[in-house]
Design an enzyme around this catalytic site. Structure first.
Site, PDB file in Angstrom:
ATOM      1  N   SER A 138     108.619  50.534  15.035  1.00  0.00           N
ATOM      2  CA  SER A 138     107.650  49.994  14.082  1.00  0.00           C
ATOM      3  C   SER A 138     106.381  49.577  14.826  1.00  0.00           C
ATOM      4  O   SER A 138     105.789  50.390  15.516  1.00  0.00           O
ATOM      5  CB  SER A 138     108.275  48.848  13.288  1.00  0.00           C
ATOM      6  OG  SER A 138     107.509  48.543  12.146  1.00  0.00           O
ATOM      7  N   ASP A 155     111.746  56.627   5.028  1.00  0.00           N
ATOM      8  CA  ASP A 155     111.093  55.377   5.431  1.00  0.00           C
ATOM      9  C   ASP A 155     109.929  55.125   4.483  1.00  0.00           C
ATOM     10  O   ASP A 155     108.888  55.790   4.563  1.00  0.00           O
ATOM     11  CB  ASP A 155     110.595  55.493   6.871  1.00  0.00           C
ATOM     12  CG  ASP A 155     110.012  54.194   7.410  1.00  0.00           C
ATOM     13  OD1 ASP A 155     109.776  53.259   6.613  1.00  0.00           O
ATOM     14  OD2 ASP A 155     109.782  54.113   8.630  1.00  0.00           O
ATOM     15  N   HIS A 171     113.640  52.636   7.323  1.00  0.00           N
ATOM     16  CA  HIS A 171     112.741  52.255   8.407  1.00  0.00           C
ATOM     17  C   HIS A 171     113.503  51.976   9.697  1.00  0.00           C
ATOM     18  O   HIS A 171     114.483  51.251   9.720  1.00  0.00           O
ATOM     19  CB  HIS A 171     111.954  51.014   7.997  1.00  0.00           C
ATOM     20  CG  HIS A 171     110.891  50.629   8.969  1.00  0.00           C
ATOM     21  ND1 HIS A 171     109.926  51.501   9.415  1.00  0.00           N
ATOM     22  CD2 HIS A 171     110.633  49.446   9.596  1.00  0.00           C
ATOM     23  CE1 HIS A 171     109.111  50.877  10.246  1.00  0.00           C
ATOM     24  NE2 HIS A 171     109.530  49.640  10.382  1.00  0.00           N
TER      25      HIS A 171
END
Length: 622
Positions: free
Chosen positions: A227, A344, A375
């Site tokens: 991320s 995601d 995610h």
């Protein structure tokens, strides 16, 4: 401050202040009693765990500050980044020089947490200035020196790597301000890599202090993270910094416009309705004293972000351009293993696909790992190991000659991807399907267009989530069209594209499109791939330009064409491929007052599907 386990410091201090004999007696109590330790130990192209490196009691841990080339907090001094190091004792006792696995993040010192009370209110009319939001809560800084984070240490240090962490600008004990995607987030890790390679300046303290050298570093660095922590490796790589040999970014945010906007539309990341870039700034701003924090809030958050993010129109501008790494990708020299998920809906998959395609075009050594989850989710550790072992240790394990595309199939574990020569699949061809009317119930999709003009209408109402609209048998709040049942499984690989001719009875409207698999699976054990195949969003006001919205003339038809999110999915035999068109997407877009009417000209509407094999096997066809 030194860790009580910094054996090298104890050893060298004894040699200086006591006697060599006493120092040697101390060293004899440690697990390694001299001799040459073989590092790395490589088997089947992968660095193996070395028994002598497993005991964390004999790891050296220390922290320092690395000087950057910028002064964000306005104190007249170059900002320094807080860096922590975890390395084997043998880097001192045997003078080993080892490659580095480096992870940087704005999250290490804590965040504002799950408090959404200061998010923007999505209940806003399109084109209007948003209502004011509440102030964000202050962050209580976390962490104990000298350890910034323990992530990745157990995976890589026993395999013969030094593990380094740093806090991003304006977070933790790193100086400066968070800029969320702008130049400093690339230049900060670059400074750390320069230091690891003997070119930068490290110090024992945030101000002044003694110089610190990375004498234990081989000068070869790899980066990884997930991320935001996966964004920073790509940011560092765009600088072309020497010594950064390989990066493995997982679900990286490669463009903050693509994160908070979509084709001119204000769109929120999945699960974070009302978030925007200024909210993310508040979420991570854990650094600095009260005076510095106030300076950063004023000059970065308020004067740059809030003044330029434009929640009224969602238009693209120079502020967003500077936070798009596709515009800097020509600087990347490091090998890149991109990793992401097709489902995601936080950092949508286009973030990695767009960078992967650009890197291939530039001749950068790159491969793609994609799974079917949500995610996050890194590649299998064996795959990461082969990449780090090849590019950091120089092991000729053939990793650069492997398949370009590794995709986890729908029913497989994430650790068992299927190899493909490329993404999209080389045999994927665009198949056009066209809607046949059926509103307010379900219409049909077929492979031949209508021969006469037919229109259908829908009424916007954000109260209904997309999942409910897709399952509804009868509703005026969406249009939905489905193919006949598939006589064979259909493998979609690539980016679907929608072309619509529409009219609106108001100057502005949200436009949302979902590609779904029907019938909807409502069972508790349904998989993430069972129902929603992919999605897309757009602002019809940005048909001519992403930088300038033009109000729609009520009743006038406009042609709009845009990509849905990339996908690679096998739709099962017996299912139907469905196209759903609606206006406000409850979980992603702004929520204007219900009632806007959209009219779709079906004769001039089509969906392009990237089908492996180039044909749709349908049970029946008009």
């Amino acid at each position: 401050m030194r860790s009580r386990l910094d054996l090298t410091w104890v050893f060298t201090t004894m040699k200086r202040l006591c006697s060599p004999v006493l120092a040697l007696l101390f060293l004899a109590t440690s697990p390694v009693q001299g001799g040459d330790l073989q590092i790395p130990v490589i088997k089947d192209g992968e660095a193996q765990i070395i028994k002598e490196l497993e005991d964390s009691d004999y790891w050296i841990r220390h922290d320092l500050w690395v000087e950057t080339e910028f002064d964000l907090d306005g104190d007249g001094k170059l900002d320094r980044m807080h860096v922590s190091v975890t390395r084997p004792t043998q880097t001192d006792t045997q003078s080993l020089k080892l490659p580095v696995i480096y992870n940087s993040s704005p999250y290490f010192a804590g965040t504002t947490g799950a408090d959404e009370s200061y998010f923007w209110d999505a209940r806003q009319e399109l084109g209007a200035e948003p209502p004011k939001r509440s102030a964000a809560p202050a962050i209580e800084r976390e962490g104990t020196r000298p350890i910034i984070s323990k992530r990745h240490v157990k995976d890589w240090l026993p395999r013969g790597f030094v593990v380094v962490h740093s806090s991003a600008p304006g977070t933790g004990l790193s100086q400066g301000c968070p800029t969320v995607g702008d130049d400093p987030e690339a230049l900060a890790p670059k400074a750390v890599i320069d230091w690891l390679c003997g070119r930068g300046k490290g110090f024992t303290e945030p101000f002044g202090g003694d110089p610190v050298e990375a004498y234990w570093s081989s000068g070869k660095v790899g980066m990884t993270g997930t991320s935001y922590n996966g964004t920073i490796p790509l940011a560092a790589a765009t600088t072309g910094v020497e010594g950064l040999e390989v990066i493995i970014p997982v679900a990286p945010n490669t463009s903050y416009y693509h994160y908070y906007r979509s084709n001119g539309l204000v769109r929120h990341p999945g699960g974070y309705l009302g978030e925007d870039i200024d909210i993310l700034y508040d979420f991570i701003h854990s650094g600095g004293d009260e005076e510095i924090r106030a300076y950063c809030d004023c000059h970065v958050r308020d004067e740059q972000m809030m003044a330029n993010q434009d929640r009224a129109t969602g238009d693209y501008n120079d502020f967003w351009y500077s936070r798009d790494y596709l515009n800097r990708v020509d600087g990347v020299k490091a090998a890149v293993l991109m990793a992401h998920a097709f489902n995601d809906w936080n950092v949508v998959p286009e973030h990695s696909i767009r960078i992967y395609e650009a890197l291939k075009k530039n001749g950068v050594e790159t491969q793609l790992f994609m799974h079917q989850g949500g995610h996050g989710g890194p590649p299998p550790i064996s795959m990461m190991n082969r990449w780090f072992t090849h590019y950091l240790y120089g092991e000729d394990n053939g990793v650069e000659k492997g398949s370009n595309s590794w995709i986890v199939r729908e029913s497989d574990e994430r650790t068992k991807p299927t190899e493909y020569p490329e993404y999209p699949h080389p045999e994927a061809k665009d198949v056009m399907v066209y809607p046949v009317p059926g509103a307010p119930q379900r219409g049909r999709l077929r492979t031949s267009p209508l021969t006469e003009p037919i229109t259908e209408t829908l009424i916007d109402n954000f109260s209904f989530p997309g999942e409910a609209l897709a399952q509804a048998e009868y509703t005026e709040h969406r249009l939905i069209y489905a193919t006949p049942e598939l006589s064979e499984p259909v493998h979609l690989s690539g980016t679907p594209r929608i072309k619509l001719r529409l009219a609106c009875d108001r100057p502005a409207a949200n436009l949302s499109v979902w590609l779904v698999s029907l019938p909807w699976n409502t069972k508790k054990n349904s998989k993430i791939t069972d129902n929603i195949t992919t999605r897309g969003w757009a602002d019809p006001q940005n048909i001519e330009s992403m930088r300038e919205s033009k109000p729609l003339v009520p009743g006038q038809f406009y042609d709009i064409e845009f990509d849905l999110q990339p996908d690679d999915q096998v739709i099962a035999k017996g299912q139907q491929i469905g196209l759903m068109v609606f206006s406000s997407d409850r979980d992603y877009t702004l929520h204007p007052t219900p009632g806007t009417k959209l009219t779709i000209d079906l004769q001039h509407t089509q969906l392009s599907l990237p089908v492996v094999g180039g044909t749709l096997p349908l049970e029946s066809q008009d």
